[in-house]
Design an enzyme around this catalytic site. Sequence first.
Site, PDB file in Angstrom:
ATOM      1  CE1 TYR A  32       1.182  -0.223   4.257  1.00  0.00           C
ATOM      2  CE2 TYR A  32       0.347   1.789   4.316  1.00  0.00           C
ATOM      3  CZ  TYR A  32       0.918   0.776   5.119  1.00  0.00           C
ATOM      4  OH  TYR A  32       1.683   0.717   6.502  1.00  0.00           O
ATOM      5  CE  LYS A 147       3.120   3.245   3.335  1.00  0.00           C
ATOM      6  NZ  LYS A 147       2.975   3.341   5.002  1.00  0.00           N
ATOM      7  CG  LEU A 203       8.263   2.323   4.974  1.00  0.00           C
ATOM      8  CD1 LEU A 203       8.139   1.465   3.937  1.00  0.00           C
ATOM      9  CD2 LEU A 203       7.046   3.426   5.714  1.00  0.00           C
TER      10      LEU A 203
HETATM   11  N1  PDD Z   1       2.837   5.054   7.938  1.00  0.00           N
HETATM   12  N2  PDD Z   1       7.567   3.289   9.265  1.00  0.00           N
HETATM   13  C1  PDD Z   1       5.996   2.794   8.858  1.00  0.00           C
HETATM   14  C2  PDD Z   1       6.223   1.327   9.638  1.00  0.00           C
HETATM   15  C3  PDD Z   1       5.228   3.527   8.313  1.00  0.00           C
HETATM   16  O1  PDD Z   1       3.758   2.601   8.686  1.00  0.00           O
HETATM   17  C4  PDD Z   1       5.162   4.870   8.208  1.00  0.00           C
HETATM   18  C5  PDD Z   1       3.797   5.281   7.570  1.00  0.00           C
HETATM   19  C6  PDD Z   1       5.989   5.500   7.888  1.00  0.00           C
HETATM   20  C7  PDD Z   1       6.532   7.124   7.233  1.00  0.00           C
HETATM   21  O2  PDD Z   1       6.454   6.690   6.051  1.00  0.00           O
HETATM   22  P1  PDD Z   1       5.759   7.960   5.494  1.00  0.00           P
HETATM   23  O3  PDD Z   1       6.573   9.272   6.264  1.00  0.00           O
HETATM   24  O4  PDD Z   1       6.501   7.539   3.861  1.00  0.00           O
HETATM   25  O5  PDD Z   1       4.455   8.417   6.151  1.00  0.00           O
HETATM   26  C8  PDD Z   1       6.639   4.435   8.455  1.00  0.00           C
HETATM   27  C9  PDD Z   1       1.119   5.471   7.183  1.00  0.00           C
HETATM   28  C10 PDD Z   1       1.424   6.674   6.996  1.00  0.00           C
HETATM   29  C11 PDD Z   1       0.128   4.307   7.344  1.00  0.00           C
HETATM   30  O6  PDD Z   1       0.476   3.190   7.471  1.00  0.00           O
HETATM   31  O7  PDD Z   1      -0.742   4.708   7.259  1.00  0.00           O
END
Ligand code: PDD
Length: 283
Positions: A32, A147, A203
């Site tokens: 996703y 992701k 991530l």
């Molecule tokens: N989550 N680490 C994890 C495990 C995450 O699921 C996310 C983002 C991040 C931050 O990544 P970014 O800055 O690219 O959003 C780090 C999203 C927002 C979610 O699962 O809804």
Amino acid sequence: MEIAFFNGKFLPKNEIRISPDDRGFLFADGIYEVVKWYGGSFFDMEAHVTRLKRSLREIRLQWLENETFPDIAVELVRQNGLYEKHAMVYIQVTRGAAPRTHHFPDYPLPPTVYAFVKELPDTGKIMPDAINVLLKEDIRWSRCDIKSVSLLPNVIGNQEARENGCMECIFARNGEITEASHSNVFFVINGVLRTHPESNYILSGITRKNVIRIATESGIMVEEEALHESELENITEAFVTNTTGEVTPIKTINGKTAGDGLPGRITILLREKFLSEIPTNRR
Ligand code: PDD
């Protein structure tokens, strides 16, 4: 009526039907992406598309129309009347529906592609309240760089956080702090910004990447080196980053105050500079 995207069509969300044989449902065999809309544009959509393609590649899933994601996302915003608002767009791609086998189906299968938009409050430049976080053992698999929709340890961790009056759960692997259930995590120690390096254990957050760039441009020293739990007593600031919350200060970790518990100087500066980069119609 809420409009969502499903396999090439924009439909009322309540008309969408997903097969019980969908490999996303049976195996969490999918990936996703999440992007944020700021009343007129997405922030760093290019990086999100690049990461979406990488996730697809890493799990050997073909979605030939992956380049259409930005168009799908804008169309969702428009069709749901959110053009002037703040919102998040979520897209999920799974390996499709086929009788259950652990290996990929033997014949070509169209992936299942589902996307929706959700309105978010426009908090402007206000600093959000500092949050309490729970620190837990990182029991996730060793491909956290993908992701993947397989998020059970993140869900359990976040639920435990909520049950303990916390908004987020940060993880440590062999004592080294990796990231949080849906955010990356940063600390300030001896005036240096510290965060776990890019690796298979985190991530590669797009907010993380931009915060590191902004910090470097602002003359703040950044060390991409994991912080050990034992160093927590020396931190002066801590914050988490993600697409929807940008930069959010941390108040306590397992009940112990992080720094003085208030958003610190570096946290405030990074949040302000981050928000000032968002090209919007209104800001
Ligand atoms: N989550 N680490 C994890 C495990 C995450 O699921 C996310 C983002 C991040 C931050 O990544 P970014 O800055 O690219 O959003 C780090 C999203 C927002 C979610 O699962 O809804």
